[in-house]
Design a protein around this motif. Sequence first.
Motif, short mmCIF file in Angstrom:
data_model
loop_
_atom_site.label_atom_id
_atom_site.label_comp_id
_atom_site.label_asym_id
_atom_site.label_seq_id
_atom_site.Cartn_x
_atom_site.Cartn_y
_atom_site.Cartn_z
N ALA A 72 -0.68 -2.87 -4.02
CA ALA A 72 0.29 -2.12 -4.59
C ALA A 72 -0.56 -1.31 -5.75
CB ALA A 72 1.33 -3.06 -5.51
N ASN A 73 0.04 0.06 -5.97
CA ASN A 73 -0.20 0.88 -7.13
C ASN A 73 0.57 0.48 -8.19
OD1 ASN A 73 -1.05 3.15 -8.74
ND2 ASN A 73 0.65 4.27 -7.79
N ILE A 74 -0.04 -0.26 -9.18
CA ILE A 74 0.75 -0.82 -10.21
C ILE A 74 0.76 0.37 -11.42
CG2 ILE A 74 0.74 -2.51 -12.42
CD1 ILE A 74 0.71 -3.77 -9.26
N VAL A 75 2.01 0.69 -11.96
CA VAL A 75 2.12 1.72 -12.87
C VAL A 75 2.75 0.92 -14.17
CG1 VAL A 75 2.42 3.69 -11.08
CG2 VAL A 75 4.48 2.43 -11.94
N ALA B 68 11.65 6.13 -21.85
CA ALA B 68 10.33 6.70 -21.49
C ALA B 68 9.49 5.82 -20.83
CB ALA B 68 9.73 6.32 -23.23
N TRP B 69 9.47 4.72 -20.43
CA TRP B 69 8.61 4.27 -19.57
C TRP B 69 8.98 4.60 -18.19
CZ3 TRP B 69 9.49 0.33 -15.58
CH2 TRP B 69 8.23 -0.37 -15.24
N ILE B 70 10.31 4.59 -17.71
CA ILE B 70 10.71 5.17 -16.38
C ILE B 70 10.13 6.66 -16.02
CG2 ILE B 70 12.46 5.75 -15.00
CD1 ILE B 70 13.82 2.97 -15.99
N THR B 71 10.66 7.53 -17.20
CA THR B 71 10.10 8.73 -17.18
C THR B 71 8.81 8.83 -16.97
OG1 THR B 71 11.95 9.31 -18.53
CG2 THR B 71 10.07 10.97 -18.37
N ASN B 72 7.83 8.42 -17.86
CA ASN B 72 6.38 8.43 -17.55
C ASN B 72 5.90 7.93 -16.43
OD1 ASN B 72 6.40 9.62 -20.22
ND2 ASN B 72 6.03 7.52 -21.19
N ASN B 73 6.39 7.00 -15.77
CA ASN B 73 5.90 6.35 -14.68
C ASN B 73 6.44 6.46 -13.32
OD1 ASN B 73 3.58 4.87 -16.00
ND2 ASN B 73 5.47 4.03 -16.94
N PHE B 74 7.60 7.04 -13.32
CA PHE B 74 8.40 7.44 -12.06
C PHE B 74 9.22 8.69 -11.98
CE2 PHE B 74 8.48 2.80 -12.49
CZ PHE B 74 7.99 2.26 -11.31
N GLY B 75 8.92 9.50 -12.97
CA GLY B 75 9.41 10.69 -12.96
C GLY B 75 9.22 11.63 -11.84
N GLU C 238 0.89 -1.25 -0.26
CA GLU C 238 -0.13 0.12 -0.03
C GLU C 238 0.96 1.27 0.18
OE1 GLU C 238 -3.87 1.65 2.23
OE2 GLU C 238 -2.87 -0.10 3.02
N ASN C 239 0.55 2.36 -0.85
CA ASN C 239 1.33 3.40 -1.04
C ASN C 239 2.63 3.19 -1.53
OD1 ASN C 239 -0.66 5.06 0.14
ND2 ASN C 239 0.15 4.36 2.22
N LYS C 240 2.86 1.95 -2.45
CA LYS C 240 4.02 1.92 -3.02
C LYS C 240 3.79 1.78 -4.65
CE LYS C 240 6.47 -0.73 0.49
NZ LYS C 240 7.74 0.02 0.69
N SER C 241 4.57 2.62 -5.41
CA SER C 241 4.45 2.41 -6.78
C SER C 241 5.25 1.20 -7.45
CB SER C 241 4.60 3.84 -7.52
OG SER C 241 3.65 4.72 -7.18
N VAL C 242 4.56 0.40 -8.28
CA VAL C 242 5.38 -0.62 -8.42
C VAL C 242 5.22 -0.95 -10.10
CG1 VAL C 242 5.83 -3.28 -8.40
CG2 VAL C 242 5.18 -1.91 -6.51
N GLY C 243 6.39 -1.14 -10.88
CA GLY C 243 6.18 -1.14 -12.42
C GLY C 243 6.85 -2.74 -12.67
N ILE C 244 6.27 -3.24 -13.54
CA ILE C 244 6.88 -4.65 -13.88
C ILE C 244 7.29 -4.33 -15.15
CG2 ILE C 244 6.09 -6.99 -14.08
CD1 ILE C 244 3.59 -6.38 -12.22
#
Length: 170
Positions: free
Chosen positions: A113-116, A157-164, A78-84
Motif C-alpha cells: 500500500a501507498n501509506i499517506v 486538513a488531513w484529508i485535503t493534504n493527503n487525498f485532495g 499496490e497502486n492504492k493510497s491508504v490513510g490510517i
Amino acid sequence: MKIGVFYSSARGKSEFTATLIKDLLKENCDIYKIADTEIIENLKKYKALIFIVPTYGFGEPHEDWKDGIEVISKVNFENKSVGIIGRGNQGFYAATFVNGMKPVYDALVKKNANIVGFTEVEEYDFVKSSAIVDGKFVGLPLDEIFMLQEIKSKLEAWITNNFGEILNEK
C-alpha cells in the motif's frame, strides 16, 4: 473519485469519525464496517481508502481489526493510497496512545500500500506509542476526549493534504 472509509466501533466514537468524514466528503466517500461480510470486494473497489482504527485495552486495535488485518493480507493494495486514522486517549492511555494503528500499518506495508497521512508528533501529549515510524505517527491520531474541538479541522486538513488530488480525479 470516491474514497472507501472502513471502521470498527464498540462505543460509537469511530463511527462518529466516519460520519464526520462523510459530512466533509459528501458523495465522494462510502463507509463500511471492517467486519462486513463483503469486505474484500469493497476494499478492492477503491483507489483511495481510509481506515479508522480505535485502540483498546493495552494498546490493541479493536477486535474487528484483528480479523480485518487477516482480510488485508488477502488484498493487493499496490497502486492504492491508504490513510490510517487512529483513535485513542492521550490522557488516560498515554503509554499506548493510538497503538492500534501499527498492526494495520504493518499489514498494509506488506501488501504494497501507498501509506499517506503521516502526522507530526509535536501536537500531542502522550508518553509513548508504537504507531510512530521515523519520528511520525503512521496516520492521524484523534482523541475525542482531550482534542474534541480540534477534530473536525484536523480531519479536514488531513484529508485535503493527503487525498485532495485523488478526490479531484475523474
